[in-house]
Scaffold this motif. Structure first.
Motif, PDB file in Angstrom:
ATOM      1  N   ASP A  11     -54.746   0.516  78.758  1.00 54.62           N
ATOM      2  CA  ASP A  11     -53.971   1.420  79.621  1.00 54.62           C
ATOM      3  C   ASP A  11     -52.521   1.499  79.147  1.00 54.62           C
ATOM      4  O   ASP A  11     -51.922   2.581  79.108  1.00 54.62           O
ATOM      5  CB  ASP A  11     -54.014   0.937  81.076  1.00 54.62           C
ATOM      6  CG  ASP A  11     -55.366   1.194  81.734  1.00 54.62           C
ATOM      7  OD1 ASP A  11     -56.157   1.977  81.173  1.00 54.62           O
ATOM      8  OD2 ASP A  11     -55.621   0.587  82.797  1.00 54.62           O
ATOM      9  N   SER A  12     -51.952   0.346  78.801  1.00 57.03           N
ATOM     10  CA  SER A  12     -50.576   0.325  78.316  1.00 57.03           C
ATOM     11  C   SER A  12     -50.442   1.082  76.998  1.00 57.03           C
ATOM     12  O   SER A  12     -49.496   1.848  76.800  1.00 57.03           O
ATOM     13  CB  SER A  12     -50.094  -1.119  78.136  1.00 57.03           C
ATOM     14  OG  SER A  12     -49.972  -1.780  79.381  1.00 57.03           O
ATOM     15  N   ASP A  56     -52.340   3.480  75.914  1.00 58.29           N
ATOM     16  CA  ASP A  56     -52.486   4.918  76.191  1.00 58.29           C
ATOM     17  C   ASP A  56     -51.170   5.492  76.711  1.00 58.29           C
ATOM     18  O   ASP A  56     -50.757   6.595  76.322  1.00 58.29           O
ATOM     19  CB  ASP A  56     -53.594   5.153  77.217  1.00 58.29           C
ATOM     20  CG  ASP A  56     -54.987   4.929  76.646  1.00 58.29           C
ATOM     21  OD1 ASP A  56     -55.132   4.907  75.408  1.00 58.29           O
ATOM     22  OD2 ASP A  56     -55.934   4.781  77.443  1.00 58.29           O
ATOM     23  N   ARG A  57     -50.524   4.747  77.597  1.00 58.05           N
ATOM     24  CA  ARG A  57     -49.232   5.203  78.137  1.00 58.05           C
ATOM     25  C   ARG A  57     -48.186   5.298  77.025  1.00 58.05           C
ATOM     26  O   ARG A  57     -47.436   6.277  76.949  1.00 58.05           O
ATOM     27  CB  ARG A  57     -48.754   4.223  79.212  1.00 58.05           C
ATOM     28  CG  ARG A  57     -47.372   4.534  79.799  1.00 58.05           C
ATOM     29  CD  ARG A  57     -47.454   5.416  81.003  1.00 58.05           C
ATOM     30  NE  ARG A  57     -48.081   4.691  82.089  1.00 58.05           N
ATOM     31  CZ  ARG A  57     -47.425   3.905  82.953  1.00 58.05           C
ATOM     32  NH1 ARG A  57     -46.112   3.738  82.841  1.00 58.05           N
ATOM     33  NH2 ARG A  57     -48.065   3.300  83.925  1.00 58.05           N
ATOM     34  N   GLU A  94     -48.662   8.345  74.816  1.00 58.27           N
ATOM     35  CA  GLU A  94     -48.151   9.560  75.447  1.00 58.27           C
ATOM     36  C   GLU A  94     -46.631   9.649  75.323  1.00 58.27           C
ATOM     37  O   GLU A  94     -46.074  10.726  75.042  1.00 58.27           O
ATOM     38  CB  GLU A  94     -48.553   9.594  76.925  1.00 58.27           C
ATOM     39  CG  GLU A  94     -50.039   9.777  77.160  1.00 58.27           C
ATOM     40  CD  GLU A  94     -50.384   9.764  78.630  1.00 58.27           C
ATOM     41  OE1 GLU A  94     -49.445   9.690  79.457  1.00 58.27           O
ATOM     42  OE2 GLU A  94     -51.579   9.826  78.971  1.00 58.27           O
ATOM     43  N   VAL A  95     -45.964   8.524  75.548  1.00 55.92           N
ATOM     44  CA  VAL A  95     -44.500   8.491  75.459  1.00 55.92           C
ATOM     45  C   VAL A  95     -44.035   8.837  74.047  1.00 55.92           C
ATOM     46  O   VAL A  95     -43.139   9.663  73.850  1.00 55.92           O
ATOM     47  CB  VAL A  95     -43.973   7.104  75.867  1.00 55.92           C
ATOM     48  CG1 VAL A  95     -42.492   6.956  75.511  1.00 55.92           C
ATOM     49  CG2 VAL A  95     -44.185   6.877  77.361  1.00 55.92           C
ATOM     50  N   GLN A 140     -40.338   2.738  80.683  1.00 54.00           N
ATOM     51  CA  GLN A 140     -41.674   2.625  81.271  1.00 54.00           C
ATOM     52  C   GLN A 140     -41.805   1.349  82.092  1.00 54.00           C
ATOM     53  O   GLN A 140     -42.549   1.306  83.073  1.00 54.00           O
ATOM     54  CB  GLN A 140     -42.741   2.641  80.172  1.00 54.00           C
ATOM     55  CG  GLN A 140     -42.855   3.949  79.424  1.00 54.00           C
ATOM     56  CD  GLN A 140     -43.213   5.104  80.332  1.00 54.00           C
ATOM     57  OE1 GLN A 140     -44.203   5.061  81.045  1.00 54.00           O
ATOM     58  NE2 GLN A 140     -42.392   6.146  80.301  1.00 54.00           N
ATOM     59  N   LEU A 187     -43.311  -1.535  81.565  1.00 53.50           N
ATOM     60  CA  LEU A 187     -44.656  -2.103  81.641  1.00 53.50           C
ATOM     61  C   LEU A 187     -44.552  -3.630  81.652  1.00 53.50           C
ATOM     62  O   LEU A 187     -44.142  -4.234  80.671  1.00 53.50           O
ATOM     63  CB  LEU A 187     -45.498  -1.629  80.452  1.00 53.50           C
ATOM     64  CG  LEU A 187     -45.703  -0.112  80.352  1.00 53.50           C
ATOM     65  CD1 LEU A 187     -46.406   0.245  79.044  1.00 53.50           C
ATOM     66  CD2 LEU A 187     -46.488   0.392  81.551  1.00 53.50           C
TER      67      LEU A 187
END
Length: 212
Positions: A92-93, A95-96, A99-100, A146, A148
């Motif tokens: 998930d991280s 993927d984020r 995108e960034v 972000q 995270l």
């Protein structure tokens, strides 16, 4: 950002290594190996995409007599992060982060490509070294925003280190620029978290041409 360092003996994964008797020399958790076993062709597909992008970009830069930069980005402390949060959270991280990074690329034709288990590769033709440095800085700032969480990191959150290799494409495709970017990001990570290392291959090219 303040200079920080990270000990390979810190964090949950270090304790797991000790419990399993694997020792401090272990490089990655068994979960990563299991993921590759489930999808043995993933690594080759990623490498093929990077190779195709390099080939296209090399030709573009050579035809226009401009430089090409390869930017390698790697998640810091991947093994500890994986052990603490699990595969789904790590993916998930990533993927984020993808995108960034993709949102900051200057052209529609630029691609953010996954590289290995925990990294990304950018192959950018007509990209001067100073512009590549600026892009790397903006990516680092966006990753910090972000936020995270990563309790296994001294930074308290997920960070990326960056390696940049710059070359002036001419003649046959030379894949060593990819290797140079990969070595640069490893060197950056040895210096700490969220670090940047740049290698300029243009001087080596000039020496090779004079010797020929």
């Amino acid at each position: 950002m303040n200079k920080v360092t990270m000990s390979g003996n810190d964090g949950l994964w270090a304790r797991i290594r000790a419990a399993l008797g694997r020792g401090a020399g272990a490089q990655e958790p068994p979960y990563g190996q299991a993921a590759i076993a489930r999808n043995p062709n993933k690594k080759s597909r990623l490498a093929q995409r990077i190779d195709e992008e390099l080939r296209r970009s090399w030709q573009h830069a050579a035809q226009r007599n401009v430089s090409l930069c390869v930017i390698a980005l790697e998640m810091d402390g991947y093994a500890d992060y994986f052990a603490a949060y699990g595969r789904e959270a790590v993916e998930d991280s990533l993927d984020r982060l993808e995108e960034v990074i993709a949102g900051l690329l200057p052209r529609e034709t630029d691609r953010c490509l996954r590289s290995g288990r925990s990294g990304f590769m950018l192959v950018l033709p007509d990209m001067p070294a100073l512009m590549a440095r600026d892009l790397a800085s903006r990516i680092a700032a966006a990753v910090r925003l972000q936020g995270l969480a990563n309790r296994e990191s001294h930074a308290g959150q997920v960070t990326l280190s960056t390696g940049i290799a710059v070359v002036n494409p001419a003649g046959a495709l030379d894949r060593s620029v990819i290797e140079a970017a990969g070595e640069a990001v490893k060197k950056a990570q040895r210096r700490g978290l969220a670090r940047l290392e740049v290698v300029d291959l243009r001087g080596r090219q000039q020496r090779q041409r004079k010797a020929a």
